[in-house]
Design a protein around this motif. Structure first.
Motif, PDB file in Angstrom:
ATOM      1  N   LEU A 131      26.630 -10.028  50.084  1.00  0.00           N
ATOM      2  CA  LEU A 131      27.711 -10.085  51.070  1.00  0.00           C
ATOM      3  C   LEU A 131      27.156 -10.372  52.465  1.00  0.00           C
ATOM      4  N   ASN A 132      26.048  -9.730  52.801  1.00  0.00           N
ATOM      5  CA  ASN A 132      25.414  -9.975  54.098  1.00  0.00           C
ATOM      6  C   ASN A 132      24.986 -11.437  54.219  1.00  0.00           C
ATOM      7  N   ALA A 133      24.365 -11.968  53.168  1.00  0.00           N
ATOM      8  CA  ALA A 133      23.911 -13.370  53.197  1.00  0.00           C
ATOM      9  C   ALA A 133      25.091 -14.333  53.312  1.00  0.00           C
ATOM     10  N   LEU A 134      26.157 -14.057  52.578  1.00  0.00           N
ATOM     11  CA  LEU A 134      27.344 -14.910  52.649  1.00  0.00           C
ATOM     12  C   LEU A 134      27.937 -14.894  54.059  1.00  0.00           C
ATOM     13  N   LEU A 135      27.991 -13.727  54.664  1.00  0.00           N
ATOM     14  CA  LEU A 135      28.488 -13.628  56.038  1.00  0.00           C
ATOM     15  C   LEU A 135      27.595 -14.385  57.012  1.00  0.00           C
ATOM     16  N   TRP A 136      26.287 -14.364  56.774  1.00  0.00           N
ATOM     17  CA  TRP A 136      25.381 -15.142  57.622  1.00  0.00           C
ATOM     18  C   TRP A 136      25.604 -16.640  57.436  1.00  0.00           C
ATOM     19  N   VAL A 137      25.791 -17.062  56.201  1.00  0.00           N
ATOM     20  CA  VAL A 137      26.057 -18.488  55.945  1.00  0.00           C
ATOM     21  C   VAL A 137      27.306 -18.922  56.707  1.00  0.00           C
ATOM     22  N   LEU A 138      28.343 -18.092  56.667  1.00  0.00           N
ATOM     23  CA  LEU A 138      29.576 -18.415  57.392  1.00  0.00           C
ATOM     24  C   LEU A 138      29.367 -18.386  58.907  1.00  0.00           C
ATOM     25  N   ALA A 139      28.579 -17.448  59.391  1.00  0.00           N
ATOM     26  CA  ALA A 139      28.326 -17.351  60.836  1.00  0.00           C
ATOM     27  C   ALA A 139      27.513 -18.538  61.344  1.00  0.00           C
ATOM     28  N   LEU A 140      26.673 -19.095  60.479  1.00  0.00           N
ATOM     29  CA  LEU A 140      25.794 -20.192  60.893  1.00  0.00           C
ATOM     30  C   LEU A 140      26.366 -21.571  60.584  1.00  0.00           C
ATOM     31  N   ARG A 141      27.613 -21.629  60.121  1.00  0.00           N
ATOM     32  CA  ARG A 141      28.219 -22.934  59.822  1.00  0.00           C
ATOM     33  C   ARG A 141      28.075 -23.878  61.001  1.00  0.00           C
ATOM     34  N   GLY A 142      27.567 -25.073  60.711  1.00  0.00           N
ATOM     35  CA  GLY A 142      27.422 -26.075  61.750  1.00  0.00           C
ATOM     36  C   GLY A 142      26.181 -25.902  62.612  1.00  0.00           C
ATOM     37  N   ARG A 143      25.398 -24.877  62.357  1.00  0.00           N
ATOM     38  CA  ARG A 143      24.166 -24.654  63.121  1.00  0.00           C
ATOM     39  C   ARG A 143      22.975 -24.781  62.184  1.00  0.00           C
ATOM     40  N   HIS A 144      21.889 -25.263  62.708  1.00  0.00           N
ATOM     41  CA  HIS A 144      20.661 -25.349  61.921  1.00  0.00           C
ATOM     42  C   HIS A 144      19.723 -24.256  62.409  1.00  0.00           C
ATOM     43  N   ASP A 145      19.658 -23.150  61.675  1.00  0.00           N
ATOM     44  CA  ASP A 145      18.779 -22.050  62.044  1.00  0.00           C
ATOM     45  C   ASP A 145      18.124 -21.496  60.779  1.00  0.00           C
ATOM     46  N   PRO A 146      17.043 -22.161  60.310  1.00  0.00           N
ATOM     47  CA  PRO A 146      16.407 -21.728  59.067  1.00  0.00           C
ATOM     48  C   PRO A 146      15.844 -20.311  59.130  1.00  0.00           C
ATOM     49  N   GLN A 147      15.472 -19.855  60.322  1.00  0.00           N
ATOM     50  CA  GLN A 147      14.917 -18.516  60.440  1.00  0.00           C
ATOM     51  C   GLN A 147      15.962 -17.449  60.097  1.00  0.00           C
ATOM     52  N   LEU A 148      17.138 -17.543  60.701  1.00  0.00           N
ATOM     53  CA  LEU A 148      18.190 -16.560  60.421  1.00  0.00           C
ATOM     54  C   LEU A 148      18.677 -16.653  58.987  1.00  0.00           C
ATOM     55  N   LEU A 149      18.790 -17.874  58.473  1.00  0.00           N
ATOM     56  CA  LEU A 149      19.252 -18.064  57.103  1.00  0.00           C
ATOM     57  C   LEU A 149      18.255 -17.490  56.104  1.00  0.00           C
ATOM     58  N   ALA A 150      16.981 -17.764  56.288  1.00  0.00           N
ATOM     59  CA  ALA A 150      15.950 -17.240  55.375  1.00  0.00           C
ATOM     60  C   ALA A 150      15.890 -15.719  55.441  1.00  0.00           C
ATOM     61  N   THR A 151      16.021 -15.173  56.648  1.00  0.00           N
ATOM     62  CA  THR A 151      15.993 -13.718  56.803  1.00  0.00           C
ATOM     63  C   THR A 151      17.140 -13.069  56.035  1.00  0.00           C
ATOM     64  N   ALA A 152      18.277 -13.743  55.946  1.00  0.00           N
ATOM     65  CA  ALA A 152      19.427 -13.212  55.207  1.00  0.00           C
ATOM     66  C   ALA A 152      19.282 -13.408  53.696  1.00  0.00           C
ATOM     67  N   LEU A 153      18.613 -14.478  53.276  1.00  0.00           N
ATOM     68  CA  LEU A 153      18.528 -14.789  51.845  1.00  0.00           C
ATOM     69  C   LEU A 153      17.379 -14.087  51.124  1.00  0.00           C
ATOM     70  N   VAL A 154      16.308 -13.752  51.828  1.00  0.00           N
ATOM     71  CA  VAL A 154      15.162 -13.091  51.193  1.00  0.00           C
ATOM     72  C   VAL A 154      15.564 -11.797  50.487  1.00  0.00           C
ATOM     73  N   PRO A 155      16.359 -10.892  51.113  1.00  0.00           N
ATOM     74  CA  PRO A 155      16.746  -9.672  50.392  1.00  0.00           C
ATOM     75  C   PRO A 155      17.528  -9.951  49.105  1.00  0.00           C
ATOM     76  N   VAL A 156      18.328 -10.993  49.084  1.00  0.00           N
ATOM     77  CA  VAL A 156      19.075 -11.326  47.863  1.00  0.00           C
ATOM     78  C   VAL A 156      18.097 -11.641  46.732  1.00  0.00           C
ATOM     79  N   VAL A 157      17.117 -12.474  47.022  1.00  0.00           N
ATOM     80  CA  VAL A 157      16.120 -12.838  46.007  1.00  0.00           C
ATOM     81  C   VAL A 157      15.347 -11.599  45.546  1.00  0.00           C
ATOM     82  N   VAL A 158      14.926 -10.775  46.513  1.00  0.00           N
ATOM     83  CA  VAL A 158      14.158  -9.573  46.180  1.00  0.00           C
ATOM     84  C   VAL A 158      14.984  -8.622  45.318  1.00  0.00           C
ATOM     85  N   PHE A 159      16.264  -8.410  45.659  1.00  0.00           N
ATOM     86  CA  PHE A 159      17.084  -7.471  44.886  1.00  0.00           C
ATOM     87  C   PHE A 159      17.439  -8.028  43.508  1.00  0.00           C
TER      88      PHE A 159
END
Length: 195
Positions: A131-159
């Motif tokens: 849910l956190n990662a999905l909210l980040w994806v929506l918050a970053l729509r139209g922006r290119h910020d790989p750092q924030l996106l990766a920071t949100a997606l890493v916990p999903v992969v780990v869990f």
């Protein structure tokens, strides 16, 4: 005269609600800790370890996880200070998942080495992270910020990896879940690669 956009919500109100929810949920994590009345006499070191080790490990993991998601949530609200109705409802589901954390934490603290309980706890952490990662994806729509996106997606992969591990090795899963704390490192690496 420009009319206000009535379909957007100011996230400041959601931020106030989320502070309360995170604060209460993080405090309630300690609710299931054994009380001193659990002992008939003054306990020795072995008695203390036997009674408190599992609940304190679960409390520590859950408290740090909740703290990291609180931090991420506030960063996300700063990045996207307004949101539509769908984003607000998705945030409410995210906060609902946080409210339930003391329940799964209490279960995990009592039966942490049980495979079924470890999978339930891991799945709950995965839902929060997704849910956190999905909210980040929506918050970053139209922006290119790989750092924030990766920071949100890493916990999903780990869990995902940790919860899968919990099926076969519940004791090992807790060590894998702790790797989610390396999410900022994943974001830093993604930013370096992008530049």
């Amino acid at each position: 005269m420009k009319l206000p956009q009535t379909h957007l919500f100011e996230m400041r109100r959601l931020e106030m609600l989320s502070n309360t929810i995170f604060g209460v949920a993080m405090t309630l994590l300690a609710y299931d800790l054994p009380k001193a009345s659990s002992f008939a006499n003054a306990p020795g070191w072995h008695d203390l370890m036997r009674v408190y080790a599992q609940p304190v490990i679960a409390l520590t993991i859950s408290f740090i996880v909740a703290g990291l998601f609180w931090f991420s949530h506030h960063r996300r609200l700063a990045v996207a200070p307004e949101g539509g109705r769908g984003v607000v409802f998705l945030n409410l589901f995210f906060l609902l998942a946080i409210i339930i954390l003391p329940v799964t934490n209490g279960l995990y603290g009592s039966y942490r080495l049980d495979g079924v309980v470890a999978v339930i706890y891991g799945f709950h952490l995965l839902v929060i992270a997704a849910l956190n990662a999905l909210l980040w994806v929506l918050a970053l729509r139209g922006r290119h910020d790989p750092q924030l996106l990766a920071t949100a997606l890493v916990p999903v992969v780990v869990f995902v990896i940790g919860t899968t591990t919990a099926f076969v090795a519940p004791k090992a899963a807790q060590f894998i879940w702790c790797l989610a704390f390396l999410a900022p490192l994943g974001g830093w690496l993604a930013a370096r690669r992008a530049s």
